[in-house]
Design a protein around this motif. Structure first.
Motif, mmCIF file in Angstrom:
data_model
loop_
_atom_site.group_PDB
_atom_site.id
_atom_site.type_symbol
_atom_site.label_atom_id
_atom_site.label_comp_id
_atom_site.label_asym_id
_atom_site.label_seq_id
_atom_site.Cartn_x
_atom_site.Cartn_y
_atom_site.Cartn_z
ATOM 1 N N ALA A 58 0.829 -1.206 0.000
ATOM 2 C CA ALA A 58 0.000 0.000 0.000
ATOM 3 C C ALA A 58 0.861 1.254 0.000
ATOM 4 O O ALA A 58 0.558 2.229 -0.705
ATOM 5 N N THR A 59 1.950 1.253 0.782
ATOM 6 C CA THR A 59 2.826 2.433 0.797
ATOM 7 C C THR A 59 3.451 2.675 -0.574
ATOM 8 O O THR A 59 3.590 3.827 -0.999
ATOM 9 N N GLU A 60 3.804 1.604 -1.276
ATOM 10 C CA GLU A 60 4.394 1.770 -2.611
ATOM 11 C C GLU A 60 3.400 2.411 -3.571
ATOM 12 O O GLU A 60 3.762 3.311 -4.348
ATOM 13 N N VAL A 61 2.145 1.977 -3.515
ATOM 14 C CA VAL A 61 1.132 2.543 -4.420
ATOM 15 C C VAL A 61 0.816 3.987 -4.024
ATOM 16 O O VAL A 61 0.646 4.858 -4.893
ATOM 17 N N TYR A 62 0.740 4.256 -2.720
ATOM 18 C CA TYR A 62 0.504 5.629 -2.285
ATOM 19 C C TYR A 62 1.630 6.557 -2.728
ATOM 20 O O TYR A 62 1.386 7.719 -3.095
ATOM 21 N N ASN A 63 2.855 6.084 -2.703
ATOM 22 C CA ASN A 63 3.985 6.903 -3.172
ATOM 23 C C ASN A 63 3.868 7.201 -4.666
ATOM 24 O O ASN A 63 4.202 8.303 -5.114
ATOM 25 N N GLU A 64 3.379 6.224 -5.445
ATOM 26 C CA GLU A 64 3.147 6.468 -6.864
ATOM 27 C C GLU A 64 2.040 7.500 -7.063
ATOM 28 O O GLU A 64 2.135 8.375 -7.931
ATOM 29 N N ALA A 65 0.995 7.414 -6.234
ATOM 30 C CA ALA A 65 -0.095 8.391 -6.334
ATOM 31 C C ALA A 65 0.386 9.780 -5.945
ATOM 32 O O ALA A 65 -0.046 10.794 -6.520
ATOM 33 N N ALA A 66 1.300 9.855 -4.969
ATOM 34 C CA ALA A 66 1.827 11.150 -4.538
ATOM 35 C C ALA A 66 2.614 11.832 -5.647
ATOM 36 O O ALA A 66 2.659 13.067 -5.716
ATOM 37 N N LYS A 67 3.226 11.054 -6.537
ATOM 38 C CA LYS A 67 3.949 11.648 -7.669
ATOM 39 C C LYS A 67 2.985 12.335 -8.637
ATOM 40 O O LYS A 67 3.344 13.313 -9.282
ATOM 41 N N LEU A 68 1.759 11.793 -8.732
ATOM 42 C CA LEU A 68 0.772 12.386 -9.633
ATOM 43 C C LEU A 68 0.070 13.587 -9.011
ATOM 44 O O LEU A 68 -0.381 14.476 -9.725
ATOM 45 N N ASN A 69 -0.033 13.600 -7.680
ATOM 46 C CA ASN A 69 -0.710 14.714 -7.003
ATOM 47 C C ASN A 69 0.016 14.965 -5.683
ATOM 48 O O ASN A 69 -0.221 14.280 -4.681
ATOM 49 N N GLN A 70 0.893 15.950 -5.658
ATOM 50 C CA GLN A 70 1.726 16.216 -4.492
ATOM 51 C C GLN A 70 1.023 17.058 -3.432
ATOM 52 O O GLN A 70 1.569 17.265 -2.352
ATOM 53 N N LYS A 71 -0.173 17.551 -3.720
ATOM 54 C CA LYS A 71 -0.872 18.416 -2.770
ATOM 55 C C LYS A 71 -2.124 17.770 -2.209
ATOM 56 O O LYS A 71 -3.028 18.448 -1.740
ATOM 57 N N ASP A 72 -2.175 16.459 -2.248
ATOM 58 C CA ASP A 72 -3.322 15.730 -1.721
ATOM 59 C C ASP A 72 -3.008 15.314 -0.283
ATOM 60 O O ASP A 72 -2.175 14.433 -0.035
ATOM 61 N N TRP A 73 -3.680 15.943 0.679
ATOM 62 C CA TRP A 73 -3.417 15.645 2.091
ATOM 63 C C TRP A 73 -3.808 14.214 2.446
ATOM 64 O O TRP A 73 -3.193 13.587 3.325
ATOM 65 N N GLU A 74 -4.811 13.683 1.751
ATOM 66 C CA GLU A 74 -5.280 12.337 2.078
ATOM 67 C C GLU A 74 -4.206 11.290 1.791
ATOM 68 O O GLU A 74 -4.058 10.307 2.540
ATOM 69 N N ILE A 75 -3.438 11.494 0.721
ATOM 70 C CA ILE A 75 -2.353 10.555 0.409
ATOM 71 C C ILE A 75 -1.321 10.570 1.524
ATOM 72 O O ILE A 75 -0.866 9.513 2.000
ATOM 73 N N CYS A 76 -0.939 11.755 1.966
ATOM 74 C CA CYS A 76 0.057 11.862 3.047
ATOM 75 C C CYS A 76 -0.477 11.253 4.346
ATOM 76 O O CYS A 76 0.253 10.544 5.060
ATOM 77 N N HIS A 77 -1.743 11.507 4.635
ATOM 78 C CA HIS A 77 -2.337 10.946 5.854
ATOM 79 C C HIS A 77 -2.334 9.423 5.815
ATOM 80 O O HIS A 77 -1.915 8.761 6.780
#
Length: 498
Positions: free
Chosen positions: A120-139
């Motif tokens: 899950a962390t690996e996929v969330y890191n990929e999602a963070a590359k597409l949207n760096q200002k999404d607080w939900e991804i960081c949370h």
């Protein structure tokens, strides 16, 4: 001339289509998306059967290429508990639209629910590359790192999420990280900021009150718990905590009144029945105490605190075999608590198994660095066996602990313990009152010796020193009736990471 004019007029209807270009545009409406509005309408109305029917029809018409239909179908499957099936559908959405961060977030969410936190962390890191200002991804990344026990990374991600957008849930998780690290001060600071941001959140107020209660700051604890009850008078967690605080100060009848309200909301709560049982123990109604504690043990058989209290009550009633049974079970779940070994040794002493009692005392002395009762009981056992030199060594170690406790706080000790210590000191020819002082006459405001672990060990007392003193008296052959008061305490430390 007239014929030419008629011919010209008959040509006008032929060009009528070209004068209405909107009709041609409507015919070219993308077929893949034409039912999305209906799918969305059924989904938000929670009419999932009708929604699945439209999705099935849409996927048949589009040969399985409608991203939105697959996405909503995956959401419905997740709500039905079919996490693996929803994961496969979200992965299909990610294949159809690999640049959409929402698809990757849902894939990661399904992996998280399946317990695959690393993936899950690996996929969330990929999602963070597409949207760096999404607080939900960081949370969510922070929550995954908590489960992976990478607390430093979790703290960084949660701070980043708060920087992007402040949310109550992020504050709660960040507070849990500090609690897992054992840093109560930082946790309190985080929860204070959270209460400033959301002053009407009863969960935040209750958690902050519980933390103050754990530190013994009763005024602030009562203030925050009172605020929580102001906003939500039926908040059973705050009521349970308030009752625990009253129970700590010996107001057992008031505490039982509070617990009666909680019992209507959560009749199957193990901390509730544990606290009720220790209230009866404080009122010297030992049979009722055991009944309530047995019910708590039935509801939470792996809770070592309940087992501890059961052992303590049986020890007070001089039922040493039963006390040995419950204390042994508690040690299996909490093998690093010296006080458990001390009580086990008291039970073994009364069962006339002195060799195993000495082993238990040795382990208790090794583990416990702040409770003088451990050394005092051990000294009594050694003295009764005629080993005065070893008893003197334990008595001197007890004196050191008492001096440290007196320097760190203005503690007053239980009268029964003072009496036994003075008698033992006289028997060892080291004086009757070298370190002990007589307790105050008002027992309700008296701090017990076990509560000294608040500052030194951050270990919450679960039973009274009077009961411990009675057990100690039994071990030392100074037989006397049960103590005048028995105060059992157990706070509701709920899932905040405490």
């Amino acid at each position: 001339m007239a014929e030419e004019l008629i011919a010209t007029r008959t040509q006008f209807p032929a060009s009528a289509e070209s004068q209405n270009p909107q009709l041609k545009k409507a015919l070219e409406f993308p077929i893949l998306e034409k039912q999305n509005w209906l799918i969305h309408l059924h989904y938000i109305r929670q009419d999932y059967e009708a929604c699945k029917t439209v999705i099935k029809e849409q996927l048949r018409e589009t040969q399985g290429l409608c991203e939105y239909a697959i996405y909503v179908q995956a959401l419905i499957l997740r709500l039905e508990g079919k996490i693996q099936d929803s994961l496969e559908l979200f992965q299909m959405c990610a294949v159809l639209n690999p640049q959409c961060a929402d698809n990757l977030k849902q894939v990661a969410r399904s992996l998280f629910l399946l317990g695959k936190h690393k993936a899950a962390t690996e996929v969330y890191n990929e999602a963070a590359k597409l949207n760096q200002k999404d607080w939900e991804i960081c949370h969510n990344l922070g929550v995954c790192y908590i489960y992976l026990k990478e607390l430093n990374k979790a703290e960084d991600q949660l701070h980043h999420a708060l920087h992007l957008n402040r949310h109550d849930l992020t504050y709660i998780m960040l507070g849990k990280v500090h609690l897992l690290e054992g840093n109560l001060d930082k946790a309190i600071e985080i929860y204070k900021k959270a209460v400033e941001f959301s002053p009407e959140n009863t969960e935040l107020l209750t958690t902050l009150g519980l933390l103050y209660l754990q530190l013994g700051i009763y005024q602030k604890a009562f203030e925050h718990l009172g605020n929580a009850l102001t906003y939500d008078p039926t908040n059973y967690k705050a009521i349970l905590a308030a009752g625990s605080m009253m129970q700590t100060h010996g107001d057992f009848d008031v505490a039982l009144t509070k617990y009666r309200v909680v019992a209507c909301a959560v009749p199957e709560s193990p901390p509730l029945w544990n606290n009720i049982g220790m209230c009866f123990f404080g009122k010297k109604k030992y049979v009722a105490a055991i009944s309530c504690l047995k019910r708590a043990n039935y509801l939470a058989p792996f809770d070592w605190k309940i087992l501890y209290n059961l052992g303590l009550v049986h020890l007070t009633m001089q039922q040493y075999a039963s006390a040995f049974h419950f204390l042994s079970a508690a040690i299996n779940f909490q093998p690093k608590m010296g006080e458990l070994y001390m009580l086990l040794a008291v039970a073994l002493t009364n069962l006339e198994d002195t060799e195993n009692a000495k082993r238990a005392y040795t382990e208790a002395v090794r583990l416990d660095r702040c409770n003088p009762l451990v050394n005092l009981n051990y000294a009594v056992l050694l003295y009764n066996q005629g080993k005065k030199r070893e008893a003197l060594a334990q008595y001197q170690e007890m004196e050191k602990k008492v001096n440290l406790l007196k320097d760190s706080s203005s503690l007053e000790f239980d009268s029964e313990m003072v009496e036994v210590a003075q008698k033992l000191g006289a028997a060892l020819h080291v004086g009757e009152a070298l370190v002990w002082t007589k307790p105050a006459k008002e027992p309700k405001s008296q701090h017990r010796t076990t509560s000294t672990s608040k500052g030194a060990c951050f270990q919450q007392p679960l039973g009274s020193n009077q009961a411990l003193g009675q057990a100690m008296s039994s071990a030392s052959a100074f037989k006397k009736p049960p103590s005048e008061r028995g105060e059992g305490r157990e706070k509701d430390e709920r899932d905040i990471g405490m």
